[in-house]
Design an enzyme around this catalytic site. Structure first.
Site, mmCIF file in Angstrom:
data_model
loop_
_atom_site.group_PDB
_atom_site.id
_atom_site.type_symbol
_atom_site.label_atom_id
_atom_site.label_comp_id
_atom_site.label_asym_id
_atom_site.label_seq_id
_atom_site.Cartn_x
_atom_site.Cartn_y
_atom_site.Cartn_z
ATOM 1 N N LYS A 184 -23.282 66.006 31.692
ATOM 2 C CA LYS A 184 -24.100 66.353 32.859
ATOM 3 C C LYS A 184 -23.199 67.234 33.704
ATOM 4 C CE LYS A 184 -25.108 65.701 36.809
ATOM 5 N NZ LYS A 184 -24.932 66.768 37.845
ATOM 6 N N GLY A 241 -15.441 61.515 40.269
ATOM 7 C CA GLY A 241 -16.123 61.964 41.484
ATOM 8 C C GLY A 241 -16.000 60.937 42.581
ATOM 9 N N ARG A 243 -16.791 57.601 45.094
ATOM 10 C CA ARG A 243 -16.999 56.175 44.866
ATOM 11 C C ARG A 243 -18.501 55.876 44.820
ATOM 12 N NH1 ARG A 243 -14.238 51.151 48.128
ATOM 13 N NH2 ARG A 243 -12.773 52.786 48.690
ATOM 14 N N GLY A 246 -19.931 57.208 41.483
ATOM 15 C CA GLY A 246 -19.433 56.417 40.353
ATOM 16 C C GLY A 246 -20.076 55.041 40.322
ATOM 17 N N GLU A 265 -13.610 57.408 37.516
ATOM 18 C CA GLU A 265 -12.418 57.628 38.325
ATOM 19 C C GLU A 265 -12.919 58.079 39.674
ATOM 20 O OE1 GLU A 265 -9.727 60.741 36.917
ATOM 21 O OE2 GLU A 265 -9.281 60.659 39.044
ATOM 22 N N CYS A 302 -7.416 64.185 43.372
ATOM 23 C CA CYS A 302 -7.573 62.724 43.394
ATOM 24 C C CYS A 302 -6.225 62.053 43.658
ATOM 25 C CB CYS A 302 -8.172 62.248 42.087
ATOM 26 S SG CYS A 302 -7.539 63.105 40.667
HETATM 27 P P1 NAP Z 1 -19.872 63.191 43.378
HETATM 28 O O1 NAP Z 1 -20.761 63.504 44.503
HETATM 29 O O2 NAP Z 1 -19.666 61.749 43.081
HETATM 30 O O3 NAP Z 1 -20.507 63.902 42.085
HETATM 31 C C1 NAP Z 1 -19.924 63.781 40.799
HETATM 32 C C2 NAP Z 1 -21.019 63.932 39.752
HETATM 33 O O4 NAP Z 1 -21.893 62.788 39.750
HETATM 34 C C3 NAP Z 1 -21.935 65.125 39.970
HETATM 35 O O5 NAP Z 1 -22.329 65.602 38.716
HETATM 36 C C4 NAP Z 1 -23.096 64.534 40.712
HETATM 37 O O6 NAP Z 1 -24.282 65.270 40.538
HETATM 38 C C5 NAP Z 1 -23.207 63.168 40.061
HETATM 39 N N1 NAP Z 1 -23.715 62.129 40.959
HETATM 40 C C6 NAP Z 1 -23.256 61.838 42.204
HETATM 41 N N2 NAP Z 1 -23.936 60.780 42.699
HETATM 42 C C7 NAP Z 1 -24.825 60.407 41.764
HETATM 43 C C8 NAP Z 1 -25.821 59.389 41.697
HETATM 44 N N3 NAP Z 1 -26.042 58.554 42.709
HETATM 45 N N4 NAP Z 1 -26.578 59.314 40.591
HETATM 46 C C9 NAP Z 1 -26.389 60.179 39.550
HETATM 47 N N5 NAP Z 1 -25.475 61.148 39.568
HETATM 48 C C10 NAP Z 1 -24.692 61.277 40.652
HETATM 49 O O7 NAP Z 1 -18.464 63.845 43.501
HETATM 50 P P2 NAP Z 1 -18.074 65.282 44.033
HETATM 51 O O8 NAP Z 1 -19.247 66.165 44.160
HETATM 52 O O9 NAP Z 1 -16.981 65.729 43.207
HETATM 53 O O10 NAP Z 1 -17.645 64.938 45.514
HETATM 54 C C11 NAP Z 1 -16.349 64.887 45.858
HETATM 55 C C12 NAP Z 1 -15.967 63.471 46.117
HETATM 56 O O11 NAP Z 1 -15.533 62.904 44.887
HETATM 57 C C13 NAP Z 1 -14.804 63.425 47.027
HETATM 58 O O12 NAP Z 1 -15.239 63.027 48.277
HETATM 59 C C14 NAP Z 1 -13.832 62.471 46.391
HETATM 60 O O13 NAP Z 1 -13.828 61.268 47.091
HETATM 61 C C15 NAP Z 1 -14.326 62.218 45.038
HETATM 62 N N6 NAP Z 1 -13.439 62.704 43.981
HETATM 63 C C16 NAP Z 1 -12.574 61.842 43.442
HETATM 64 C C17 NAP Z 1 -11.773 62.226 42.411
HETATM 65 C C18 NAP Z 1 -10.855 61.270 41.761
HETATM 66 O O14 NAP Z 1 -10.305 61.612 40.757
HETATM 67 N N7 NAP Z 1 -10.664 60.085 42.248
HETATM 68 C C19 NAP Z 1 -11.832 63.519 41.925
HETATM 69 C C20 NAP Z 1 -12.748 64.387 42.485
HETATM 70 C C21 NAP Z 1 -13.556 63.943 43.499
HETATM 71 P P3 NAP Z 1 -24.458 66.703 41.264
HETATM 72 O O15 NAP Z 1 -23.677 67.689 40.458
HETATM 73 O O16 NAP Z 1 -25.918 66.952 41.158
HETATM 74 O O17 NAP Z 1 -23.978 66.547 42.653
#
Ligand code: NAP
Length: 527
Positions: A184, A241, A243, A246, A265, A302
């Site tokens: 995805k 992505g 919390r 995930g 993660e 991250c």
């Molecule tokens: P995200 O909003 O969690 O999105 C990651 C992926 O999951 C995207 O493909 C998103 O779809 C999908 N997604 C998000 N929520 C979903 C749900 N409820 N149901 C189904 N699919 C869902 O992460 P992000 O856009 O990278 O946002 C950045 C955040 O991620 C930061 O605030 C940070 O905290 C965290 N992050 C953590 C790490 C780590 O390694 N720990 C790394 C990068 C980011 P879409 O593409 O349609 O949005």
């Protein structure tokens, strides 16, 4: 290979009709061409059915063929040349040198997994030969190997558009294990995703792998991603992505008729512990290096150092002065997406308003609405303990210095932290006795413990752990970087008293594949 805005379902390029996804120029916010069509339920069903039918063929492909397939993906990514780099730079706002480096890492990890597959040790073959004469009961012949779990759903990360995305670490390790993958794509870099998807699709074709080995879906909302995780044909999930995102997927997976593992993660503040002698001797140097690690990639790592713990006093003041000088001279940087920048500004705003927190320094001011300004905060150990909201990750170049009255309270704070991907100790020889008392606590809290460095810059190798207790990940028993990641997508199967003609070749008595195997728990002698 051209970006056309298509889904890749097996060998087909399909125009999605379920809403539109637009890539944006991260630096200007301008919409990029073409628009991408979102996947429908029928597209999802087609990708899952192809993956299901590919599974038994792909997982039994000879190890050499699977290794060549991974190497072919790597070569095809390189062959995309500048078109990939340019699109990725525009969509992510990351500097060209960083994107080129990330491409090298992506290709390197595909080649690493090719070597792991060829080596065959990941199969973990064990043989306990029959002991028909054993008393009081004869022992049966037991032979174990690991097999792939099944089709895997991968959610690419926003902050590593190559190395943690369409064919990043999750996909490479799942393919290496023998699992078909449905990605995805992250909506932050759809063009980059399609290009890498096309390179992978071509490798499937060129290497004669079954069509459903790889598919790529775009989702204009959250529906298709959740339906993918909920689909009975998917057997595991890799995610990087937020919390919230995930855990939403963990919940979908856990409430299926057949629950499946989700390797998500998510969130980590990567505490940096400054020990007294190191601080006394090197406060300025550590402060400058810390500032450099904090602003790398606009802080969107991250492993970003989001928390600094040290005993209060003049040496900590020297550290803060050096870090502040470096940060105030650092220009603001473009963030990955408007959503991530908005979330960063909001979180930084909340911290700045917090009664227990003071702002130490701001980085250079943003000159566009797409940039994030670095910021360093400070608080007391007491306030940090009383306010759990200060323990939360701020995704971007923000960090919090906690001034502790003594080492004992510093240890208490470490004990109170959530799970972390990394923690870094800055120590000199005279700090070793103190540091030793922290290690048992740190081992319980983090996946990787570093001395005299920062967690940014994750080496891809055999001994790397990029994981850790919740909320760093949803499953602390594994890693998403490095060759150990393959084990997330494997499970053991034991064959008891099975005639050799029915056994997989890895378990044949003569060891025709010349694998490393354990016989009765001991390495097999190979002639
Ligand atoms: P995200 O909003 O969690 O999105 C990651 C992926 O999951 C995207 O493909 C998103 O779809 C999908 N997604 C998000 N929520 C979903 C749900 N409820 N149901 C189904 N699919 C869902 O992460 P992000 O856009 O990278 O946002 C950045 C955040 O991620 C930061 O605030 C940070 O905290 C965290 N992050 C953590 C790490 C780590 O390694 N720990 C790394 C990068 C980011 P879409 O593409 O349609 O949005």
């Amino acid at each position: 290979m051209q970006i056309a805005g298509n889904l890749l379902i097996g060998q087909k390029a399909v125009r999605g009709t379920n809403g539109l996804i637009r890539g944006l120029d991260a630096a200007t916010g301008t919409a990029l061409e073409p628009a991408f069509g979102g996947a429908t339920r029928a597209d999802l069903d087609a990708a899952c059915e192809l993956a299901r039918s590919a599974f038994d063929i792909y997982r039994e492909a000879p190890l050499e063929a699977r290794a060549r397939f991974l190497e072919s993906i790597a070569q095809n990514i390189l062959d995309l040349g500048d078109s990939l780099i340019e699109r990725c730079v525009v969509e992510s706002g990351l500097p060209r040198a960083r994107v080129e480096g990330e491409r090298g890492r992506t290709v390197g990890q595909l080649r690493l997994f090719a070597a792991v597959v060829r080596d065959g040790r990941f199969l973990g073959v064990r043989i306990d030969p029959a002991q028909p004469e054993r008393k009081p009961l004869p022992r049966p012949d037991l032979r174990l190997r690991h097999i792939a779990l099944g089709p895997v759903a991968v959610f690419g990360a926003s902050n590593f558009p190559l190395a943690f995305s369409v064919v990043g670490g999750d996909t490479a390790s799942a393919l290496a294990a023998g699992c078909p993958v449905i990605v995805k794509a992250h909506s932050a870099h759809p063009g980059t995703s399609e290009l890498v998807g096309l390179a992978t699709q071509k490798a499937v074709r060129d290497c004669g792998m079954p069509e459903g080995t790889f598919s790529l879906l775009f989702d204009s909302g959250l529906e298709i991603g959740q339906a993918l995780v909920g689909d009975r044909r998917i057997k595991a999930v890799g995610f990087t992505g937020s919390r919230a995102g995930g855990m939403a997927l963990v919940n979908v997976a856990a409430t299926r008729c057949e629950p499946i593992p989700v390797f998500a993660e998510m969130s980590s503040i990567n505490p940096v512990l400054l020990f007294p002698t190191a601080l006394k001797r090197r406060a300025e140097a550590i402060g400058e290096a810390f500032a450099g690690a904090l602003v790398l990639g606009a802080g969107q790592f991250c492993t970003n150092p989001g928390l600094v713990l040290a005993v209060d006093g003049p040496d900590l003041d020297r550290f803060v002065a050096a870090a502040s000088a470096a940060l105030s001279a650092t220009p603001a940087a473009t963030m990955l997406t408007p959503g991530i920048r908005k979330a960063y500004e909001a979180a930084v705003g909340r911290a700045a308003q917090h009664a227990g927190v003071s702002v130490l320094v701001h980085g250079g001011e943003a000159t566009t609405q797409h940039q994030g300004q670095a910021v360093l905060f400070s608080t007391t150990a007491d306030a940090f303990r009383r306010h759990p909201e200060l323990h939360e990750e701020i995704f971007g170049a923000s960090s919090l210095v906690v001034r502790c009255p003594d080492m004992e309270s510093m240890r208490d704070i470490v004990e109170s932290l959530e799970g972390q991907l990394t923690t870094a100790l800055h120590i000199d020889d005279a700090d070793h006795a103190d540091a030793r008392t922290f290690l048992p606590v740190l081992e319980r809290r983090a996946g990787r413990i570093l001395a005299n460095g920062f967690g940014t810059g994750v080496e891809v190798g055999h001994a790397m752990v990029h994981g850790g207790p919740y909320p760093a990940t949803s499953d602390s028993r594994s890693t998403s970087v490095g060759s150990l990641a393959i084990h997330r997508f494997l499970r053991p199967v034991c064959y008891q008293d099975m005639p050799e003609t029915l056994l997989p070749v890895e378990l044949h008595q003569e060891n025709p594949l010349e694998l490393h195997r354990l016989i009765d728990g001991q390495p097999e002698t190979r002639t």
